[in-house]
Design a protein around this motif. Sequence first.
Motif, PDB file in Angstrom:
ATOM      1  N   LEU A   1       0.833  -1.206   0.000  1.00  0.00           N
ATOM      2  CA  LEU A   1       0.000   0.000   0.000  1.00  0.00           C
ATOM      3  C   LEU A   1       0.865   1.253   0.000  1.00  0.00           C
ATOM      4  O   LEU A   1       0.530   2.241  -0.663  1.00  0.00           O
ATOM      5  N   ARG A   2       1.976   1.232   0.708  1.00  0.00           N
ATOM      6  CA  ARG A   2       2.902   2.379   0.704  1.00  0.00           C
ATOM      7  C   ARG A   2       3.433   2.662  -0.691  1.00  0.00           C
ATOM      8  O   ARG A   2       3.594   3.814  -1.090  1.00  0.00           O
ATOM      9  N   ARG A   3       3.722   1.596  -1.420  1.00  0.00           N
ATOM     10  CA  ARG A   3       4.244   1.744  -2.786  1.00  0.00           C
ATOM     11  C   ARG A   3       3.147   2.094  -3.783  1.00  0.00           C
ATOM     12  O   ARG A   3       3.431   2.450  -4.915  1.00  0.00           O
ATOM     13  N   GLY A   4       1.883   1.952  -3.361  1.00  0.00           N
ATOM     14  CA  GLY A   4       0.762   2.171  -4.272  1.00  0.00           C
ATOM     15  C   GLY A   4       0.505   0.966  -5.160  1.00  0.00           C
ATOM     16  O   GLY A   4      -0.204   1.067  -6.160  1.00  0.00           O
ATOM     17  N   ASP A   5       1.056  -0.183  -4.802  1.00  0.00           N
ATOM     18  CA  ASP A   5       0.911  -1.416  -5.579  1.00  0.00           C
ATOM     19  C   ASP A   5      -0.326  -2.174  -5.081  1.00  0.00           C
ATOM     20  O   ASP A   5      -0.229  -3.120  -4.301  1.00  0.00           O
ATOM     21  N   ILE A   6      -1.473  -1.745  -5.554  1.00  0.00           N
ATOM     22  CA  ILE A   6      -2.739  -2.322  -5.093  1.00  0.00           C
ATOM     23  C   ILE A   6      -2.863  -3.781  -5.533  1.00  0.00           C
ATOM     24  O   ILE A   6      -3.380  -4.614  -4.801  1.00  0.00           O
ATOM     25  N   LYS A   7      -2.375  -4.093  -6.726  1.00  0.00           N
ATOM     26  CA  LYS A   7      -2.457  -5.466  -7.225  1.00  0.00           C
ATOM     27  C   LYS A   7      -1.741  -6.432  -6.286  1.00  0.00           C
ATOM     28  O   LYS A   7      -2.256  -7.509  -5.981  1.00  0.00           O
ATOM     29  N   ASP A   8      -0.568  -6.052  -5.800  1.00  0.00           N
ATOM     30  CA  ASP A   8       0.179  -6.900  -4.869  1.00  0.00           C
ATOM     31  C   ASP A   8      -0.546  -7.011  -3.531  1.00  0.00           C
ATOM     32  O   ASP A   8      -0.600  -8.083  -2.934  1.00  0.00           O
ATOM     33  N   ALA A   9      -1.119  -5.912  -3.060  1.00  0.00           N
ATOM     34  CA  ALA A   9      -1.824  -5.926  -1.773  1.00  0.00           C
ATOM     35  C   ALA A   9      -3.063  -6.814  -1.820  1.00  0.00           C
ATOM     36  O   ALA A   9      -3.408  -7.467  -0.831  1.00  0.00           O
ATOM     37  N   THR A  10      -3.732  -6.874  -2.986  1.00  0.00           N
ATOM     38  CA  THR A  10      -4.952  -7.670  -3.083  1.00  0.00           C
ATOM     39  C   THR A  10      -4.678  -9.174  -3.116  1.00  0.00           C
ATOM     40  O   THR A  10      -5.621  -9.957  -3.048  1.00  0.00           O
ATOM     41  N   ARG A  11      -3.417  -9.574  -3.187  1.00  0.00           N
ATOM     42  CA  ARG A  11      -3.102 -11.005  -3.073  1.00  0.00           C
ATOM     43  C   ARG A  11      -3.433 -11.516  -1.676  1.00  0.00           C
ATOM     44  O   ARG A  11      -3.745 -12.691  -1.495  1.00  0.00           O
ATOM     45  N   PHE A  12      -3.338 -10.643  -0.665  1.00  0.00           N
ATOM     46  CA  PHE A  12      -3.542 -11.052   0.726  1.00  0.00           C
ATOM     47  C   PHE A  12      -4.742 -10.390   1.406  1.00  0.00           C
ATOM     48  O   PHE A  12      -5.089 -10.769   2.513  1.00  0.00           O
ATOM     49  N   ALA A  13      -5.336  -9.367   0.759  1.00  0.00           N
ATOM     50  CA  ALA A  13      -6.337  -8.574   1.471  1.00  0.00           C
ATOM     51  C   ALA A  13      -7.372  -7.995   0.517  1.00  0.00           C
ATOM     52  O   ALA A  13      -7.154  -7.922  -0.685  1.00  0.00           O
ATOM     53  N   ARG A  14      -8.473  -7.546   1.106  1.00  0.00           N
ATOM     54  CA  ARG A  14      -9.448  -6.744   0.379  1.00  0.00           C
ATOM     55  C   ARG A  14      -9.051  -5.292   0.602  1.00  0.00           C
ATOM     56  O   ARG A  14      -8.905  -4.848   1.733  1.00  0.00           O
ATOM     57  N   VAL A  15      -8.890  -4.543  -0.477  1.00  0.00           N
ATOM     58  CA  VAL A  15      -8.379  -3.176  -0.394  1.00  0.00           C
ATOM     59  C   VAL A  15      -9.481  -2.200  -0.770  1.00  0.00           C
ATOM     60  O   VAL A  15     -10.212  -2.399  -1.746  1.00  0.00           O
ATOM     61  N   PHE A  16      -9.564  -1.106   0.001  1.00  0.00           N
ATOM     62  CA  PHE A  16     -10.560  -0.061  -0.223  1.00  0.00           C
ATOM     63  C   PHE A  16      -9.863   1.277  -0.272  1.00  0.00           C
ATOM     64  O   PHE A  16      -8.794   1.460   0.307  1.00  0.00           O
ATOM     65  N   THR A  17     -10.492   2.224  -0.956  1.00  0.00           N
ATOM     66  CA  THR A  17     -10.015   3.596  -0.986  1.00  0.00           C
ATOM     67  C   THR A  17     -10.833   4.410   0.000  1.00  0.00           C
ATOM     68  O   THR A  17     -12.060   4.321   0.008  1.00  0.00           O
ATOM     69  N   LEU A  18     -10.164   5.203   0.810  1.00  0.00           N
ATOM     70  CA  LEU A  18     -10.849   6.069   1.753  1.00  0.00           C
ATOM     71  C   LEU A  18     -11.188   7.393   1.065  1.00  0.00           C
ATOM     72  O   LEU A  18     -10.337   7.993   0.424  1.00  0.00           O
ATOM     73  N   THR A  19     -12.425   7.831   1.197  1.00  0.00           N
ATOM     74  CA  THR A  19     -12.884   9.079   0.615  1.00  0.00           C
ATOM     75  C   THR A  19     -13.485   9.938   1.719  1.00  0.00           C
ATOM     76  O   THR A  19     -14.429   9.514   2.387  1.00  0.00           O
ATOM     77  N   PRO A  20     -12.975  11.159   1.924  1.00  0.00           N
ATOM     78  CA  PRO A  20     -13.542  12.027   2.942  1.00  0.00           C
ATOM     79  C   PRO A  20     -14.986  12.406   2.577  1.00  0.00           C
ATOM     80  O   PRO A  20     -15.291  12.635   1.403  1.00  0.00           O
ATOM     81  N   VAL A  21     -15.853  12.508   3.580  1.00  0.00           N
ATOM     82  CA  VAL A  21     -17.245  12.881   3.329  1.00  0.00           C
ATOM     83  C   VAL A  21     -17.504  14.349   3.657  1.00  0.00           C
ATOM     84  O   VAL A  21     -18.527  14.879   3.273  1.00  0.00           O
ATOM     85  N   ALA A  22     -16.611  14.985   4.367  1.00  0.00           N
ATOM     86  CA  ALA A  22     -16.788  16.397   4.705  1.00  0.00           C
ATOM     87  C   ALA A  22     -15.432  17.104   4.519  1.00  0.00           C
ATOM     88  O   ALA A  22     -14.389  16.511   4.761  1.00  0.00           O
ATOM     89  N   PRO A  23     -15.460  18.382   4.115  1.00  0.00           N
ATOM     90  CA  PRO A  23     -14.202  19.099   3.898  1.00  0.00           C
ATOM     91  C   PRO A  23     -13.438  19.379   5.172  1.00  0.00           C
ATOM     92  O   PRO A  23     -13.834  19.384   6.231  1.00  0.00           O
TER      93      PRO A  23
END
Length: 71
Positions: free
Chosen positions: A49-71
Motif C-alpha cells: 500500500l505504501r508503494r501504491g501497488d494495489i495489485k500486490d496488496a490484493t493477493r492477501f487482502a481486500r483493499v478499499f479507498t478512503l474518501t472524505p465525506v466532509a471538507p
Amino acid sequence: MKRRSHTKLVREGKYIAEVEVELIETDEGWSPYLALEDVYKLDDVREALRRGDIKDATRFARVFTLTPVAP
C-alpha cells in the motif's frame, strides 16, 4: 491452544485493507497473538500500500479507498 479467525485493518495513506489472520489463544500471559506468517502478511500488505501497488496488496487482502465525506 485455540485458533480463531480475525480481520485486521491496515491503513496506509488513502487506502485501507482487510487482512484475514488467525489469532492463537493459549493459557499463557501473552495470549492472543499472531503466527509469524500472519505478521509477515500484514507487513507485506502495508508495504504494498505504501508503494501504491494495489495489485500486490490484493493477493492477501481486500483493499478499499478512503474518501472524505466532509471538507
